[in-house]
Design a protein around this motif. Structure first.
Motif, PDB file in Angstrom:
ATOM      1  N   ALA A  53       0.817  -1.215   0.000  1.00 35.70           N
ATOM      2  CA  ALA A  53       0.000   0.000   0.000  1.00 35.70           C
ATOM      3  C   ALA A  53       0.848   1.261   0.000  1.00 35.70           C
ATOM      4  CB  ALA A  53      -0.923  -0.011   1.218  1.00 35.70           C
ATOM      5  N   THR A  54       2.154   1.128   0.157  1.00 36.24           N
ATOM      6  CA  THR A  54       3.042   2.293   0.153  1.00 36.24           C
ATOM      7  C   THR A  54       2.950   3.009  -1.191  1.00 36.24           C
ATOM      8  OG1 THR A  54       4.571   1.181   1.639  1.00 36.24           O
ATOM      9  CG2 THR A  54       5.408   3.093   0.438  1.00 36.24           C
ATOM     10  N   LEU A  55       2.701   4.308  -1.147  1.00 35.72           N
ATOM     11  CA  LEU A  55       2.607   5.066  -2.392  1.00 35.72           C
ATOM     12  C   LEU A  55       3.887   4.913  -3.210  1.00 35.72           C
ATOM     13  CD1 LEU A  55       0.957   8.422  -1.209  1.00 35.72           C
ATOM     14  CD2 LEU A  55      -0.153   6.515  -2.394  1.00 35.72           C
ATOM     15  N   LEU A  56       3.719   4.892  -4.522  1.00 37.15           N
ATOM     16  CA  LEU A  56       4.882   4.746  -5.401  1.00 37.15           C
ATOM     17  C   LEU A  56       5.909   5.842  -5.144  1.00 37.15           C
ATOM     18  CD1 LEU A  56       3.079   3.880  -8.767  1.00 37.15           C
ATOM     19  CD2 LEU A  56       4.484   2.333  -7.389  1.00 37.15           C
ATOM     20  N   ARG A  57       5.468   7.042  -4.892  1.00 36.66           N
ATOM     21  CA  ARG A  57       6.401   8.158  -4.719  1.00 36.66           C
ATOM     22  C   ARG A  57       7.280   7.998  -3.482  1.00 36.66           C
ATOM     23  NH1 ARG A  57       2.738  13.272  -2.547  1.00 36.66           N
ATOM     24  NH2 ARG A  57       2.310  12.396  -0.483  1.00 36.66           N
ATOM     25  N   ASP A  58       6.860   7.171  -2.549  1.00 35.22           N
ATOM     26  CA  ASP A  58       7.598   7.005  -1.305  1.00 35.22           C
ATOM     27  C   ASP A  58       8.563   5.823  -1.345  1.00 35.22           C
ATOM     28  OD1 ASP A  58       6.274   9.181  -0.163  1.00 35.22           O
ATOM     29  OD2 ASP A  58       4.590   7.931   0.484  1.00 35.22           O
ATOM     30  N   ARG A  59       8.754   5.220  -2.474  1.00 33.30           N
ATOM     31  CA  ARG A  59       9.628   4.052  -2.592  1.00 33.30           C
ATOM     32  C   ARG A  59      10.966   4.442  -3.216  1.00 33.30           C
ATOM     33  NH1 ARG A  59       5.472  -0.666  -4.766  1.00 33.30           N
ATOM     34  NH2 ARG A  59       3.675  -0.041  -3.480  1.00 33.30           N
ATOM     35  N   PRO A  60      12.067   4.179  -2.578  1.00 28.86           N
ATOM     36  CA  PRO A  60      13.386   4.581  -3.112  1.00 28.86           C
ATOM     37  C   PRO A  60      13.662   4.067  -4.519  1.00 28.86           C
ATOM     38  CG  PRO A  60      13.587   3.932  -0.817  1.00 28.86           C
ATOM     39  CD  PRO A  60      12.182   3.590  -1.232  1.00 28.86           C
ATOM     40  N   GLN A  61      13.281   2.821  -4.782  1.00 26.55           N
ATOM     41  CA  GLN A  61      13.550   2.282  -6.118  1.00 26.55           C
ATOM     42  C   GLN A  61      12.779   3.049  -7.189  1.00 26.55           C
ATOM     43  OE1 GLN A  61      12.385  -1.807  -6.781  1.00 26.55           O
ATOM     44  NE2 GLN A  61      13.885  -2.077  -8.420  1.00 26.55           N
ATOM     45  N   VAL A  62      11.531   3.406  -6.900  1.00 22.57           N
ATOM     46  CA  VAL A  62      10.724   4.186  -7.838  1.00 22.57           C
ATOM     47  C   VAL A  62      11.311   5.585  -8.008  1.00 22.57           C
ATOM     48  CG1 VAL A  62       8.474   5.269  -8.185  1.00 22.57           C
ATOM     49  CG2 VAL A  62       8.610   2.881  -7.423  1.00 22.57           C
ATOM     50  N   GLN A  63      11.727   6.193  -6.914  1.00 18.97           N
ATOM     51  CA  GLN A  63      12.343   7.516  -6.994  1.00 18.97           C
ATOM     52  C   GLN A  63      13.563   7.492  -7.920  1.00 18.97           C
ATOM     53  OE1 GLN A  63      13.148   8.093  -2.862  1.00 18.97           O
ATOM     54  NE2 GLN A  63      10.986   8.332  -2.299  1.00 18.97           N
ATOM     55  N   SER A  64      14.350   6.419  -7.809  1.00 13.23           N
ATOM     56  CA  SER A  64      15.537   6.280  -8.661  1.00 13.23           C
ATOM     57  C   SER A  64      15.153   6.171 -10.134  1.00 13.23           C
ATOM     58  CB  SER A  64      16.338   5.056  -8.231  1.00 13.23           C
ATOM     59  OG  SER A  64      17.459   4.864  -9.075  1.00 13.23           O
ATOM     60  N   ARG A  65      14.122   5.386 -10.414  1.00 13.10           N
ATOM     61  CA  ARG A  65      13.688   5.208 -11.801  1.00 13.10           C
ATOM     62  C   ARG A  65      13.155   6.516 -12.383  1.00 13.10           C
ATOM     63  NH1 ARG A  65      16.429   1.703 -11.099  1.00 13.10           N
ATOM     64  NH2 ARG A  65      16.123  -0.548 -11.330  1.00 13.10           N
ATOM     65  N   VAL A  66      12.411   7.249 -11.574  1.00 12.55           N
ATOM     66  CA  VAL A  66      11.868   8.523 -12.045  1.00 12.55           C
ATOM     67  C   VAL A  66      13.002   9.515 -12.329  1.00 12.55           C
ATOM     68  CG1 VAL A  66      10.496  10.548 -11.381  1.00 12.55           C
ATOM     69  CG2 VAL A  66       9.626   8.235 -10.954  1.00 12.55           C
ATOM     70  N   GLY A  67      13.978   9.559 -11.425  1.00  9.77           N
ATOM     71  CA  GLY A  67      15.115  10.445 -11.658  1.00  9.77           C
ATOM     72  C   GLY A  67      15.873  10.079 -12.923  1.00  9.77           C
ATOM     73  N   GLU A  68      16.052   8.788 -13.153  1.00 12.63           N
ATOM     74  CA  GLU A  68      16.758   8.331 -14.351  1.00 12.63           C
ATOM     75  C   GLU A  68      15.972   8.677 -15.605  1.00 12.63           C
ATOM     76  OE1 GLU A  68      18.625   4.205 -16.259  1.00 12.63           O
ATOM     77  OE2 GLU A  68      17.543   4.144 -14.343  1.00 12.63           O
ATOM     78  N   ALA A  69      14.662   8.442 -15.571  1.00 16.64           N
ATOM     79  CA  ALA A  69      13.817   8.745 -16.731  1.00 16.64           C
ATOM     80  C   ALA A  69      13.825  10.242 -17.036  1.00 16.64           C
ATOM     81  CB  ALA A  69      12.389   8.267 -16.488  1.00 16.64           C
ATOM     82  N   GLU A  70      13.784  11.077 -15.990  1.00 16.54           N
ATOM     83  CA  GLU A  70      13.819  12.522 -16.196  1.00 16.54           C
ATOM     84  C   GLU A  70      15.135  12.954 -16.830  1.00 16.54           C
ATOM     85  OE1 GLU A  70      13.020  16.364 -16.589  1.00 16.54           O
ATOM     86  OE2 GLU A  70      11.549  14.851 -15.959  1.00 16.54           O
ATOM     87  N   ALA A  71      16.248  12.380 -16.363  1.00 16.98           N
ATOM     88  CA  ALA A  71      17.540  12.725 -16.939  1.00 16.98           C
ATOM     89  C   ALA A  71      17.613  12.325 -18.413  1.00 16.98           C
ATOM     90  CB  ALA A  71      18.657  12.044 -16.142  1.00 16.98           C
ATOM     91  N   ILE A  72      17.040  11.180 -18.740  1.00 17.50           N
ATOM     92  CA  ILE A  72      17.038  10.714 -20.132  1.00 17.50           C
ATOM     93  C   ILE A  72      16.225  11.650 -21.012  1.00 17.50           C
ATOM     94  CG2 ILE A  72      16.185   8.891 -21.657  1.00 17.50           C
ATOM     95  CD1 ILE A  72      16.917   6.896 -19.405  1.00 17.50           C
ATOM     96  N   ILE A  73      15.014  12.000 -20.565  1.00 13.77           N
ATOM     97  CA  ILE A  73      14.141  12.853 -21.375  1.00 13.77           C
ATOM     98  C   ILE A  73      14.758  14.237 -21.564  1.00 13.77           C
ATOM     99  CG2 ILE A  73      11.880  13.989 -21.484  1.00 13.77           C
ATOM    100  CD1 ILE A  73      10.812  11.594 -19.783  1.00 13.77           C
ATOM    101  N   SER A  74      15.184  14.848 -20.455  1.00 13.80           N
ATOM    102  CA  SER A  74      15.740  16.200 -20.531  1.00 13.80           C
ATOM    103  C   SER A  74      17.049  16.223 -21.309  1.00 13.80           C
ATOM    104  CB  SER A  74      15.961  16.750 -19.120  1.00 13.80           C
ATOM    105  OG  SER A  74      14.732  16.876 -18.430  1.00 13.80           O
TER     106      SER A  74
END
Length: 391
Positions: free
Chosen positions: A268-289
């Motif tokens: 039930a932990t929100l996706l935004r509160d998970r370290p692994q998800v945070q890492s993936r989002v940061g990586e995806a943002e770096a790729i897009i930008s």
């Protein structure tokens, strides 16, 4: 009616403001597999279909970077809308081979310009007094239901068969004809870009006047980066990058909204509160930008350094073409990261992420995204003449 004077930034602003209307039409686009007529009319009013139409014909003749930004914003809202905009502007580039008088006669003034068509030489054109008789069947005519003109590439033939050019290859001719000349076949049953209506169409012995025809890669009548045979592909293919990266940005929007509301089936932990998800989002943002910055810089340099007698191959064009291919593939990579980070949430249509995933994996199949472009770029960088056009 007079031409409306519009700043280049206004085109981008209008694209952003179209987002609510685009979102509201998504279900109809999926159901009907085309852009609804009312939305197409709004896009037309915003000038989306004629960004690259020459000023001599009443078009805005935008620079490729501004064109990119417009298509990117539309694709952020819905990839199918951006895709149909880019394809019509491919047709706009071809009009640089017409006289201004012929263009005004064909499209009106102010212009009513919405095109679809095919770059592939799948038809046959027979020379007759005053023009050509054209027959054939073409595919992937994105936006054809909302278009008023078609462009087609055809092999030139006579009684003895195909004519050959000086290089011994089949001679071809590009032709424009009203969309009413064609019979459309409902063939668009696909996994992504469903709303583009990229159906097949057929012409049967249609007469096309000489003034509505031209040879590909012949010296154009309009000057500048958009219409030059060496840079035309860069100008239109950067819009493919815009669709890909706009779609990736839309995927990030969808994911961030999802991440603040949902966990997964196993936690039930929100996706935004998970370290692994945070890492993936940061990586995806770096790729897009990063991919966006790269492609805008490379195409901007090619545009700024354009001259009519560029060397072959051109370092600036080579860098731009490589950046385009790289950005399209990087966009798909970023969406994949977000899709997998979302877990089972990603497969539900209500979340929107699956739509972006489907769309970007169709975009990357376009010629602009093919890995063979890296080979051509490598040839250019090592002083060889690439075996493909537009380098």
């Amino acid at each position: 009616m007079q031409l409306k004077e519009t700043s280049t930034e206004a085109f981008v602003k209008d694209a952003i403001e179209l987002a609510p209307f685009i979102h509201a039409a998504r279900d109809e686009m999926d159901r009907e597999r085309r852009i609804p007529a009312a939305l197409a009319d709004r896009l037309d009013e915003a000038g989306v279909y004629r960004l690259f139409l020459p000023a001599s014909m009443g078009g805005p003749q935008l620079d490729p970077i501004t064109g990119y930004r417009v298509i990117e914003e539309l694709s952020r809202a819905e990839a199918s809308v951006g895709w149909c905009g880019l394809l019509s502007n491919g047709g706009a580039l071809f009009t640089g081979n017409f006289t201004a008088a012929a263009g005004r006669d064909m499209f009106g003034y102010p212009p009513r310009f919405r095109t679809a068509g095919s770059f592939r030489p799948l038809g046959e054109a027979r020379a007759v007094p005053g023009g050509f008789r054209v027959s054939g069947r073409w595919d992937y005519a994105s936006g054809i239901y909302n278009s008023n003109w078609l462009f087609v590439n055809s092999r030139v033939v006579d009684q003895g068969g195909p004519l050959l050019n000086e290089a011994g290859r089949p001679e071809t001719v590009m032709l424009f004809t009203p969309v009413e000349s064609a019979q459309v076949f409902d063939t668009w049953q696909v996994v992504g870009l469903c709303g583009t209506g990229s159906n097949d169409f057929e012409l049967d012995d249609v007469f096309v006047p000489t003034e509505r025809s031209f040879r590909l890669y012949a010296p154009p009548l309009e000057s500048g980066f958009l219409y030059h045979p060496r840079t035309m592909l860069t100008a239109i293919w950067v819009l493919v990058s815009a669709v890909a990266l706009g779609t990736a940005r839309g995927a990030m929007d969808s994911f961030r909204e999802l991440a603040t509301e949902s966990g997964t089936t196993i936690s039930a932990t929100l996706l935004r509160d998970r370290p692994q998800v945070q890492s993936r989002v940061g990586e995806a943002e770096a790729i897009i930008s990063g991919a966006r910055a790269h492609v805008l810089d490379a195409v901007g340099r090619a545009f700024d350094n354009f001259c009519e007698d560029m060397p072959l191959p051109s370092p600036e064009i080579s860098q731009a073409r490589l950046a385009i291919t790289h950005s399209i593939n990087e966009a798909a990579k970023a969406v994949d990261l977000l899709f997998h980070a979302a877990g089972t949430n990603a497969i539900h249509r209500r979340n929107g992420l699956e739509r972006r995933w489907r769309d970007v994996h169709v975009v990357v199949q376009h010629g602009a995204g093919l890995l063979s472009n890296y080979e051509f770029g490598g040839q250019a960088l090592m002083g060889l003449r690439p075996s493909d056009a537009g380098w």
